[in-house]
Every structure is written in structure tokens, then in C-alpha cells.
Design a protein around this motif. Sequence first.
Motif, PDB file in Angstrom:
ATOM      1  N   TYR A  18       7.938 -14.975 -48.852  1.00 42.08           N
ATOM      2  CA  TYR A  18       7.774 -16.289 -49.470  1.00 42.08           C
ATOM      3  C   TYR A  18       8.466 -17.368 -48.642  1.00 42.08           C
ATOM      4  CZ  TYR A  18       8.282 -20.145 -52.720  1.00 42.08           C
ATOM      5  OH  TYR A  18       8.256 -21.390 -53.279  1.00 42.08           O
ATOM      6  N   ARG A  19       9.707 -17.096 -48.197  1.00 39.18           N
ATOM      7  CA  ARG A  19      10.439 -18.071 -47.372  1.00 39.18           C
ATOM      8  C   ARG A  19       9.705 -18.369 -46.075  1.00 39.18           C
ATOM      9  NH1 ARG A  19      14.792 -15.145 -49.085  1.00 39.18           N
ATOM     10  NH2 ARG A  19      14.893 -13.937 -47.153  1.00 39.18           N
ATOM     11  N   LYS A  20       9.193 -17.340 -45.430  1.00 39.95           N
ATOM     12  CA  LYS A  20       8.475 -17.537 -44.159  1.00 39.95           C
ATOM     13  C   LYS A  20       7.209 -18.351 -44.378  1.00 39.95           C
ATOM     14  CE  LYS A  20      11.299 -15.333 -41.564  1.00 39.95           C
ATOM     15  NZ  LYS A  20      12.197 -16.049 -40.694  1.00 39.95           N
ATOM     16  N   ARG A  21       6.476 -18.064 -45.428  1.00 40.53           N
ATOM     17  CA  ARG A  21       5.260 -18.835 -45.711  1.00 40.53           C
ATOM     18  C   ARG A  21       5.602 -20.291 -46.008  1.00 40.53           C
ATOM     19  NH1 ARG A  21       2.149 -14.374 -49.324  1.00 40.53           N
ATOM     20  NH2 ARG A  21       1.153 -13.293 -47.596  1.00 40.53           N
ATOM     21  N   ARG A  22       6.672 -20.499 -46.746  1.00 38.26           N
ATOM     22  CA  ARG A  22       7.088 -21.869 -47.056  1.00 38.26           C
ATOM     23  C   ARG A  22       7.488 -22.608 -45.780  1.00 38.26           C
ATOM     24  NH1 ARG A  22      11.525 -21.399 -50.678  1.00 38.26           N
ATOM     25  NH2 ARG A  22      12.837 -21.612 -48.861  1.00 38.26           N
ATOM     26  N   GLN A  23       8.194 -21.941 -44.889  1.00 37.98           N
ATOM     27  CA  GLN A  23       8.588 -22.562 -43.618  1.00 37.98           C
ATOM     28  C   GLN A  23       7.364 -22.889 -42.768  1.00 37.98           C
ATOM     29  OE1 GLN A  23      11.252 -19.556 -42.162  1.00 37.98           O
ATOM     30  NE2 GLN A  23      13.044 -20.486 -43.137  1.00 37.98           N
ATOM     31  N   LEU A  24       6.386 -21.985 -42.731  1.00 39.28           N
ATOM     32  CA  LEU A  24       5.160 -22.252 -41.980  1.00 39.28           C
ATOM     33  C   LEU A  24       4.410 -23.447 -42.557  1.00 39.28           C
ATOM     34  CD1 LEU A  24       3.863 -18.648 -41.328  1.00 39.28           C
ATOM     35  CD2 LEU A  24       4.540 -20.324 -39.597  1.00 39.28           C
ATOM     36  N   LYS A  25       4.358 -23.539 -43.882  1.00 38.78           N
ATOM     37  CA  LYS A  25       3.676 -24.666 -44.505  1.00 38.78           C
ATOM     38  C   LYS A  25       4.404 -25.964 -44.194  1.00 38.78           C
ATOM     39  CE  LYS A  25       1.912 -26.687 -48.724  1.00 38.78           C
ATOM     40  NZ  LYS A  25       2.094 -28.007 -48.155  1.00 38.78           N
ATOM     41  N   GLN A  26       5.728 -25.945 -44.225  1.00 39.68           N
ATOM     42  CA  GLN A  26       6.492 -27.151 -43.905  1.00 39.68           C
ATOM     43  C   GLN A  26       6.253 -27.579 -42.466  1.00 39.68           C
ATOM     44  OE1 GLN A  26      10.429 -25.822 -44.973  1.00 39.68           O
ATOM     45  NE2 GLN A  26      10.280 -26.648 -47.051  1.00 39.68           N
ATOM     46  N   ALA A  27       6.220 -26.641 -41.555  1.00 47.17           N
ATOM     47  CA  ALA A  27       5.947 -26.967 -40.148  1.00 47.17           C
ATOM     48  C   ALA A  27       4.536 -27.532 -40.002  1.00 47.17           C
ATOM     49  CB  ALA A  27       6.111 -25.730 -39.271  1.00 47.17           C
ATOM     50  N   PHE A  28       3.574 -26.911 -40.679  1.00 49.13           N
ATOM     51  CA  PHE A  28       2.196 -27.401 -40.647  1.00 49.13           C
ATOM     52  C   PHE A  28       2.128 -28.831 -41.176  1.00 49.13           C
ATOM     53  CE2 PHE A  28      -1.966 -28.057 -42.593  1.00 49.13           C
ATOM     54  CZ  PHE A  28      -2.811 -27.730 -41.552  1.00 49.13           C
ATOM     55  N   GLY A  75     -10.457 -25.374 -31.695  1.00 48.76           N
ATOM     56  CA  GLY A  75      -9.468 -26.300 -31.153  1.00 48.76           C
ATOM     57  C   GLY A  75      -8.560 -26.900 -32.204  1.00 48.76           C
ATOM     58  N   LYS A  76      -8.589 -26.319 -33.402  1.00 45.80           N
ATOM     59  CA  LYS A  76      -7.770 -26.814 -34.509  1.00 45.80           C
ATOM     60  C   LYS A  76      -7.278 -25.631 -35.335  1.00 45.80           C
ATOM     61  CE  LYS A  76     -10.875 -30.731 -34.988  1.00 45.80           C
ATOM     62  NZ  LYS A  76     -12.002 -30.182 -34.246  1.00 45.80           N
ATOM     63  N   ILE A  77      -6.067 -25.772 -35.873  1.00 46.05           N
ATOM     64  CA  ILE A  77      -5.547 -24.801 -36.829  1.00 46.05           C
ATOM     65  C   ILE A  77      -5.559 -25.498 -38.176  1.00 46.05           C
ATOM     66  CG2 ILE A  77      -3.584 -23.401 -37.528  1.00 46.05           C
ATOM     67  CD1 ILE A  77      -2.612 -23.553 -34.627  1.00 46.05           C
ATOM     68  N   GLY A  78      -6.255 -24.898 -39.116  1.00 46.43           N
ATOM     69  CA  GLY A  78      -6.361 -25.506 -40.436  1.00 46.43           C
ATOM     70  C   GLY A  78      -6.017 -24.524 -41.531  1.00 46.43           C
ATOM     71  N   MET A  79      -6.367 -24.894 -42.730  1.00 41.15           N
ATOM     72  CA  MET A  79      -6.023 -24.076 -43.894  1.00 41.15           C
ATOM     73  C   MET A  79      -6.672 -22.703 -43.861  1.00 41.15           C
ATOM     74  SD  MET A  79      -6.081 -26.919 -46.888  1.00 41.15           S
ATOM     75  CE  MET A  79      -5.348 -25.879 -48.115  1.00 41.15           C
ATOM     76  N   THR A  80      -7.782 -22.558 -43.169  1.00 40.13           N
ATOM     77  CA  THR A  80      -8.470 -21.264 -43.152  1.00 40.13           C
ATOM     78  C   THR A  80      -8.103 -20.425 -41.946  1.00 40.13           C
ATOM     79  OG1 THR A  80     -10.357 -22.256 -42.032  1.00 40.13           O
ATOM     80  CG2 THR A  80     -10.436 -22.151 -44.438  1.00 40.13           C
ATOM     81  N   ASP A  81      -7.314 -20.947 -41.024  1.00 42.64           N
ATOM     82  CA  ASP A  81      -6.926 -20.209 -39.824  1.00 42.64           C
ATOM     83  C   ASP A  81      -5.645 -19.430 -40.043  1.00 42.64           C
ATOM     84  OD1 ASP A  81      -8.857 -20.965 -37.695  1.00 42.64           O
ATOM     85  OD2 ASP A  81      -8.176 -22.977 -38.223  1.00 42.64           O
ATOM     86  N   SER A  82      -5.631 -18.228 -39.528  1.00 42.14           N
ATOM     87  CA  SER A  82      -4.448 -17.370 -39.420  1.00 42.14           C
ATOM     88  C   SER A  82      -3.644 -17.279 -40.703  1.00 42.14           C
ATOM     89  CB  SER A  82      -3.581 -17.824 -38.252  1.00 42.14           C
ATOM     90  OG  SER A  82      -4.329 -17.651 -37.070  1.00 42.14           O
ATOM     91  N   PHE A  83      -2.374 -17.532 -40.612  1.00 41.36           N
ATOM     92  CA  PHE A  83      -1.461 -17.298 -41.721  1.00 41.36           C
ATOM     93  C   PHE A  83      -0.774 -18.569 -42.189  1.00 41.36           C
ATOM     94  CE2 PHE A  83       0.457 -16.387 -37.675  1.00 41.36           C
ATOM     95  CZ  PHE A  83       1.553 -17.236 -37.679  1.00 41.36           C
ATOM     96  N   ILE A  84      -1.338 -19.725 -41.881  1.00 44.63           N
ATOM     97  CA  ILE A  84      -0.683 -20.972 -42.261  1.00 44.63           C
ATOM     98  C   ILE A  84      -0.553 -21.056 -43.782  1.00 44.63           C
ATOM     99  CG2 ILE A  84      -0.820 -23.488 -42.203  1.00 44.63           C
ATOM    100  CD1 ILE A  84      -0.127 -22.199 -39.505  1.00 44.63           C
ATOM    101  N   TYR A  85      -1.591 -20.714 -44.479  1.00 46.02           N
ATOM    102  CA  TYR A  85      -1.541 -20.721 -45.937  1.00 46.02           C
ATOM    103  C   TYR A  85      -1.880 -19.331 -46.454  1.00 46.02           C
ATOM    104  CZ  TYR A  85      -1.199 -25.756 -45.991  1.00 46.02           C
ATOM    105  OH  TYR A  85      -0.757 -27.042 -45.821  1.00 46.02           O
ATOM    106  N   GLU A  86      -1.306 -18.999 -47.570  1.00 48.09           N
ATOM    107  CA  GLU A  86      -1.579 -17.702 -48.167  1.00 48.09           C
ATOM    108  C   GLU A  86      -3.036 -17.642 -48.579  1.00 48.09           C
ATOM    109  OE1 GLU A  86      -0.061 -15.029 -51.951  1.00 48.09           O
ATOM    110  OE2 GLU A  86       0.938 -16.893 -51.463  1.00 48.09           O
ATOM    111  N   ARG A  87      -3.687 -16.560 -48.255  1.00 46.21           N
ATOM    112  CA  ARG A  87      -5.086 -16.386 -48.631  1.00 46.21           C
ATOM    113  C   ARG A  87      -5.162 -15.857 -50.061  1.00 46.21           C
ATOM    114  NH1 ARG A  87      -8.305 -16.318 -43.736  1.00 46.21           N
ATOM    115  NH2 ARG A  87      -6.903 -16.233 -41.982  1.00 46.21           N
ATOM    116  N   SER A  88      -6.226 -16.246 -50.740  1.00 43.97           N
ATOM    117  CA  SER A  88      -6.404 -15.794 -52.127  1.00 43.97           C
ATOM    118  C   SER A  88      -6.862 -14.365 -52.181  1.00 43.97           C
ATOM    119  CB  SER A  88      -7.450 -16.655 -52.814  1.00 43.97           C
ATOM    120  OG  SER A  88      -7.041 -18.005 -52.763  1.00 43.97           O
TER     121      SER A  88
END
Length: 88
Positions: A18-28, A75-88
Motif C-alpha cells: 500500500y505504501r509503495k503504491r501510494r508513493q508511486l501515485k504521489q510521484a505520478f 510515449g506516455k505512462i498513464g493510468m492503464t500502464d504498468s503499476f502506476i495505479y492499482e488494477r481492479s
Amino acid sequence: MLLHDVTFTQNEIRASVYRKRRQLKQAFDVLKVWCNEKWVVTQNRWLILMKEVCPHWSPARVALLWQVLDDDSDGKIGMTDSFIYERS
């Protein structure tokens, strides 16, 4: 300390994830720009950031990390790319 001597409870692991995901979201959220009706981090912004944060990294290493993050190679990282946001 041996690896098998370290044990984590399920709650400790969840809290860490949870902490790591929150940090990634803050960086994003710091890096994002509005583009084509959605928030994204562009490759240009990424390259500028990486030159400042990891100046010793080779261009090949930076490019490889970008390829991993940019799932659809647009050429963009968005909400659907990688692990930036938790997937449903």
C-alpha cells in the motif's frame, strides 16, 4: 541474518505494498500533464527527470526502464500502464 529467518505477517506485506503504491501515485501526480483527455507522464518529462535523479545511468538503461513502464509504446505512462495505479 539469513533469508529464512525473516518472516513478515500478511498485514505487514499489505501495508508495504500500500505504501509503495501510494508513493508511486504521489510521484505520478507530481509529473503528470493533461494530454488527450487524460493525465499522463510523457517520455520527454521522464527523460528530464531521469537525467536529474540518476545522472550516472546509461541512456540504454533509462530507455529499457521506459519500455517496461510504457506498456502500449505510445510515449506516455498513464493510468492503464504498468503499476502506476492499482488494477481492479
